[in-house]
Scaffold this active site. Structure first.
Site, PDB file in Angstrom:
ATOM      1  N   ASP A  60     -22.196   3.812  35.085  1.00 27.40           N
ATOM      2  CA  ASP A  60     -23.187   4.034  34.026  1.00 27.40           C
ATOM      3  C   ASP A  60     -22.532   3.758  32.675  1.00 27.40           C
ATOM      4  OD1 ASP A  60     -21.530   6.283  33.788  1.00 27.40           O
ATOM      5  OD2 ASP A  60     -22.922   7.501  34.971  1.00 27.40           O
ATOM      6  N   ASP A  62     -22.147   5.117  28.792  1.00 28.68           N
ATOM      7  CA  ASP A  62     -22.359   6.210  27.852  1.00 28.68           C
ATOM      8  C   ASP A  62     -22.118   5.705  26.437  1.00 28.68           C
ATOM      9  OD1 ASP A  62     -22.871   7.922  29.934  1.00 28.68           O
ATOM     10  OD2 ASP A  62     -20.783   8.547  30.128  1.00 28.68           O
ATOM     11  N   ASP A 139      -9.971  13.193  28.612  1.00 25.17           N
ATOM     12  CA  ASP A 139      -8.920  13.608  29.549  1.00 25.17           C
ATOM     13  C   ASP A 139      -7.746  12.624  29.634  1.00 25.17           C
ATOM     14  OD1 ASP A 139     -10.642  11.850  30.846  1.00 25.17           O
ATOM     15  OD2 ASP A 139     -11.146  13.205  32.494  1.00 25.17           O
TER      16      ASP A 139
HETATM   17  P1  ATP Z   1     -17.248   7.552  36.464  1.00 30.45           P
HETATM   18  O1  ATP Z   1     -18.554   7.881  35.790  1.00 30.45           O
HETATM   19  O2  ATP Z   1     -17.042   6.128  36.803  1.00 30.45           O
HETATM   20  O3  ATP Z   1     -16.945   8.479  37.580  1.00 30.45           O
HETATM   21  P2  ATP Z   1     -16.149   8.366  33.957  1.00 30.45           P
HETATM   22  O4  ATP Z   1     -14.823   8.112  33.319  1.00 30.45           O
HETATM   23  O5  ATP Z   1     -17.352   7.827  33.256  1.00 30.45           O
HETATM   24  O6  ATP Z   1     -16.071   7.857  35.424  1.00 30.45           O
HETATM   25  P3  ATP Z   1     -17.413  10.918  33.776  1.00 30.45           P
HETATM   26  O7  ATP Z   1     -17.216  12.099  34.641  1.00 30.45           O
HETATM   27  O8  ATP Z   1     -18.724  10.217  33.813  1.00 30.45           O
HETATM   28  O9  ATP Z   1     -16.244   9.922  34.117  1.00 30.45           O
HETATM   29  O10 ATP Z   1     -17.060  11.367  32.290  1.00 30.45           O
HETATM   30  C1  ATP Z   1     -17.280  10.500  31.173  1.00 30.45           C
HETATM   31  C2  ATP Z   1     -16.131  10.606  30.189  1.00 30.45           C
HETATM   32  O11 ATP Z   1     -16.065  11.931  29.652  1.00 30.45           O
HETATM   33  C3  ATP Z   1     -14.741  10.373  30.789  1.00 30.45           C
HETATM   34  O12 ATP Z   1     -14.431   8.997  30.803  1.00 30.45           O
HETATM   35  C4  ATP Z   1     -13.839  11.153  29.848  1.00 30.45           C
HETATM   36  O13 ATP Z   1     -13.564  10.421  28.696  1.00 30.45           O
HETATM   37  C5  ATP Z   1     -14.720  12.335  29.469  1.00 30.45           C
HETATM   38  N1  ATP Z   1     -14.490  13.509  30.340  1.00 30.45           N
HETATM   39  C6  ATP Z   1     -15.139  13.820  31.484  1.00 30.45           C
HETATM   40  N2  ATP Z   1     -14.692  14.969  31.994  1.00 30.45           N
HETATM   41  C7  ATP Z   1     -13.742  15.415  31.158  1.00 30.45           C
HETATM   42  C8  ATP Z   1     -12.922  16.564  31.117  1.00 30.45           C
HETATM   43  N3  ATP Z   1     -12.972  17.480  32.087  1.00 30.45           N
HETATM   44  N4  ATP Z   1     -12.056  16.698  30.081  1.00 30.45           N
HETATM   45  C9  ATP Z   1     -12.002  15.792  29.080  1.00 30.45           C
HETATM   46  N5  ATP Z   1     -12.749  14.688  29.074  1.00 30.45           N
HETATM   47  C10 ATP Z   1     -13.615  14.481  30.079  1.00 30.45           C
HETATM   48 MG    MG Z   2     -19.407   8.141  33.892  1.00 28.61          MG
END
Ligand code: ATP
Ligand code: MG
Length: 418
Positions: A60, A62, A139
């Site tokens: 997705d 963001d 993170d």
């Molecule tokens: P995917 O959606 O492909 O699983 P993603 O990196 O987009 O991976 P998400 O869980 O959708 O992961 O989170 C979006 C973003 O928010 C992450 O890329 C990170 O920058 C931030 N994020 C998510 N969870 C945390 C956390 N627990 N602590 C700090 N930042 C976070």
């Molecule tokens: Mg994501």
């Protein structure tokens, strides 16, 4: 720190990276452009930038902006503000599609925190900040890259580009502190390393060693969501295996230590998901507890089904309570366990015909077949059940149709002649 002293990010101009607008979803582009036309910063943030730089298709997209949620709402007719924990703007498009727009956040200072410690968590999530501050609260370095729609450049405040090149998961800041702040990050570190086939920075591994117990203090709803993500990304087997090796599994799963066999079975589920079968939570729960259940309730014709149902309940109820899993899912998981119990007892046991027609049986056999891949001694039995279940019931046990006896009709009472 004053604005002039703030360190500058690395900016990769359009001609020095491979991210093209063709890779970005059309509606997300519309959102980015409208924000930009209205003089707001408009970035793609998080996982989508990482994935596009790696040549992967993002799950997705963001959006991050300096516009506040209410400013975003004023710019988009199709916008709704959501989230108690984390105020977000959702922009809706055709087909129930949602695009998340988040205002840049920062860590609040100690002296800004509300007096009531219960309010800290919500407060911490909702203090608006600069793009740099927003990158720093994320993170891992590879998850904190921005794509700027104004000039199509990549903005890196945290050294994420270098870590992407080195295929390394590195925490932003001190992993010990960041895991204390949010222990779910330990699980996410293992998840991303496996998903992307990256190495974990040794500092992360050391910090997990020290802080693993803390995972038990994270909100169960978040752990549950993160575990479902592992299954969706087909890495549940290797990640749970690593959690077990690191001694984190019992802290993660309400005291459940896991077994080699259940972890192997979960890896089989990952393979099944990779082949296109969507993952169901009940299936995952049943797999996790299958071996433990069979040890507690060895399959035998002497054990009444009511007892097996009772044992299955006993085994999965602590997990389901801890993670607030709905009754319906718990029921399915229990039926899958008992289904496997009946399959493991072998053929020809009373009630088999009815069992074969039970709506849960095909799914139980799916699990049983995966189990047989881990336990080759069960394979012949799994094959035999498969053959039997494929044969339509009419051919299995031809039943003689008794000619229907005609009921004699009672003569209808004659109308009284007047
Ligand atoms: P995917 O959606 O492909 O699983 P993603 O990196 O987009 O991976 P998400 O869980 O959708 O992961 O989170 C979006 C973003 O928010 C992450 O890329 C990170 O920058 C931030 N994020 C998510 N969870 C945390 C956390 N627990 N602590 C700090 N930042 C976070
Ligand atoms: Mg994501």
């Amino acid at each position: 720190m004053s604005k002039q002293q703030e360190p500058q990010p690395i900016i990769l101009p359009r001609d020095q990276h491979g991210v093209s607008r063709k890779q970005i979803d059309e509606d997300t582009l519309k959102v980015l452009y409208r924000l930009h036309r209205n003089k707001q910063l408009a970035y793609l943030v998080g996982g989508s930038v990482r994935d596009m730089l790696l040549g992967r298709k993002p799950k997705d997209f963001d959006v991050g902006t300096d516009a506040t949620p209410s400013q975003v709402r004023r710019l988009f007719r199709n916008c709704f503000l959501v989230g108690r924990r984390f105020r977000l703007a959702h922009i809706r498009f055709a087909g129930n599609k949602l695009i998340e727009v988040a205002t840049f956040r920062r860590h609040p200072r100690e002296d800004e925190l509300p007096d009531d410690p219960d309010e800290h968590f919500h407060f911490v999530q909702n203090v608006f900040g600069s793009p740099r501050e927003d990158a720093y609260r994320r993170d891992f370095t590879i998850n904190a890259l921005f794509y700027n729609i104004a000039d199509f450049s990549i903005i890196d405040h945290v050294g994420g580009l270098e870590d992407l090149r080195a295929k390394r998961i590195r925490m932003i800041g001190d992993p010990l502190i960041r895991f204390e702040e949010d222990p779910v990050r330990m699980l996410r570190a293992l998840e991303f390393a496996t998903r992307l086939n990256f190495t974990l920075d040794p500092a992360i591994l050391e910090a997990i060693e020290q802080k693993k117990e803390l995972i038990a203090t994270a909100a169960p709803a978040r752990i549950r969501e993160e575990i479902i993500e592992l299954y969706r990304h087909k890495v549940a087997g290797p990640v749970l295996k690593q959690c077990r090796e690191l001694g984190m599994l019992p802290h993660l799963l309400a005291g459940y230590p896991g077994t080699d066999e259940s972890i192997e079975l979960i890896a089989k589920i990952d393979q099944r998901t990779a082949s296109g079968v969507p993952i169901e939570e009940a299936f995952a729960i049943a797999a996790l507890y299958l071996r433990l259940f069979m040890d507690n309730c060895p399959p035998s014709p002497q054990v009444p089904i009511t007892e097996a149902l009772h044992k299955a309940n006993e085994i999965i109820i602590p997990h389901c309570r801890y993670f607030s899993i709905a009754q319906g899912i718990r029921h399915q998981a229990r039926e899958l366990l008992v289904g496997c119990f009946r399959l493991a007892r072998g053929r020809g046991i009373r009630g088999e015909r009815r069992f074969l027609q039970h709506p849960f049986t095909p799914n139980a056999l799916e699990l049983f077949k995966l189990w047989a891949e881990v336990r080759p001694d069960l394979e012949p039995l799994a094959k035999e059940w498969q053959k039997t279940l494929k044969t339509p019931p009419a051919q299995k046990e031809p039943t003689r149709k008794r000619p229907r006896r005609r009921r004699k009709r009672k003569p209808s009472p004659q109308p009284k002649s007047s």
